[in-house]
Design a protein around this motif. Sequence first.
Motif, mmCIF file in Angstrom:
data_model
loop_
_atom_site.group_PDB
_atom_site.id
_atom_site.type_symbol
_atom_site.label_atom_id
_atom_site.label_comp_id
_atom_site.label_asym_id
_atom_site.label_seq_id
_atom_site.Cartn_x
_atom_site.Cartn_y
_atom_site.Cartn_z
ATOM 1 N N SER A 1 0.808 -1.213 0.000
ATOM 2 C CA SER A 1 0.000 0.000 0.000
ATOM 3 C C SER A 1 0.848 1.272 0.000
ATOM 4 N N HIS A 2 2.096 1.204 0.507
ATOM 5 C CA HIS A 2 2.917 2.412 0.558
ATOM 6 C C HIS A 2 3.467 2.791 -0.818
ATOM 7 N N LEU A 3 3.322 1.917 -1.810
ATOM 8 C CA LEU A 3 3.837 2.208 -3.150
ATOM 9 C C LEU A 3 2.807 2.876 -4.055
ATOM 10 N N VAL A 4 1.548 2.930 -3.625
ATOM 11 C CA VAL A 4 0.492 3.447 -4.494
ATOM 12 C C VAL A 4 -0.307 4.529 -3.782
ATOM 13 N N THR A 5 -1.053 5.282 -4.576
ATOM 14 C CA THR A 5 -2.005 6.264 -4.061
ATOM 15 C C THR A 5 -3.400 5.772 -4.388
ATOM 16 N N GLN A 6 -4.274 5.737 -3.389
ATOM 17 C CA GLN A 6 -5.640 5.266 -3.596
ATOM 18 C C GLN A 6 -6.630 6.364 -3.226
ATOM 19 N N VAL A 7 -7.529 6.646 -4.154
ATOM 20 C CA VAL A 7 -8.539 7.691 -3.975
ATOM 21 C C VAL A 7 -9.909 7.034 -3.982
ATOM 22 N N GLU A 8 -10.663 7.207 -2.921
ATOM 23 C CA GLU A 8 -11.909 6.464 -2.742
ATOM 24 C C GLU A 8 -13.037 6.916 -3.656
ATOM 25 N N ARG A 9 -12.899 8.050 -4.314
ATOM 26 C CA ARG A 9 -14.008 8.510 -5.148
ATOM 27 C C ARG A 9 -14.008 7.858 -6.540
ATOM 28 N N GLY A 10 -13.327 6.761 -6.678
ATOM 29 C CA GLY A 10 -13.300 6.059 -7.960
ATOM 30 C C GLY A 10 -14.640 5.430 -8.290
#
Length: 276
Positions: free
Chosen positions: A217-226
């Motif tokens: 998880s520290h290698l990516v950016t996740q945005v919940e509004r997908g």
Amino acid sequence: MTARPYIASQADDPWSRMWCDTTPRHLAGPGDPRHVTQALRAAGWKNFGDPDFPHVVLASPDHQHTLVLEPVPETYGSWWRISSTPWGGWHASFGANTPAEVIAGFTDALLRPTPESAPDIWPALQAAGWTYERDERGNEHARHPDGITTMERSATLDSDHFAWTAEVALPTGLGGHTRLWHAYFDDRTPDHLLAGFAAALVDPAPVSRGRYDVPHSHLVTQVERGAQGDQLAAAHDARLKAIRTAARKARRASALTTHPASAPGAETTMPAPRSR
């Protein structure tokens, strides 16, 4: 009719979880394999797998290409194997954590007509900021700005046999590296398939993954509004519909080429009667 019992499974996606737009895609983990397998099925590939064995075995309508998706015990082994047949054809393989969207860049190119001129692979990587080097033996190497993602075409130390590889290798902190995923292509693999893979690899568009449903998880950016369940399902259905339509057009074009229609106004010659 027996009702289906509730059984929690990732096959229930895309409705079974909350989704995030995840970048960069090449570090986002495997995703849904149906992005690849159902696309091939939509193009007419048949499944020859054993329903009681954990694998998918697909073959193209002409049996010239095959795909096997099969778990292997090794954590970083090749789960995906794609080949042309018969013997003497090309071979490609992908590790379990290779994003399905990146593999689809390769398999989608396989479904399209072969271009008249062979595309160059390296410009797409360089345009995305990758560094590129070529040595005196003809080995070629490109590295992503993150320093852990590479693609290269190189010969073995004791032969002139070239092969292509792509991988994400994470430093262990002890001078070694651990693979997140890898891909292998022998040197007979058509250039347009490699170009499709490279284009998908550097595509900046996010991919959908569940929150923390990524290898690191520290290698990516996740945005919940997908996009969420219904939107993802609709997009997948539209993808399959477009592939079915393209496959039908290709089959019709092939049939016309093989059996061209008579020109308008052309006379029809009847076969001569058999002599008795």
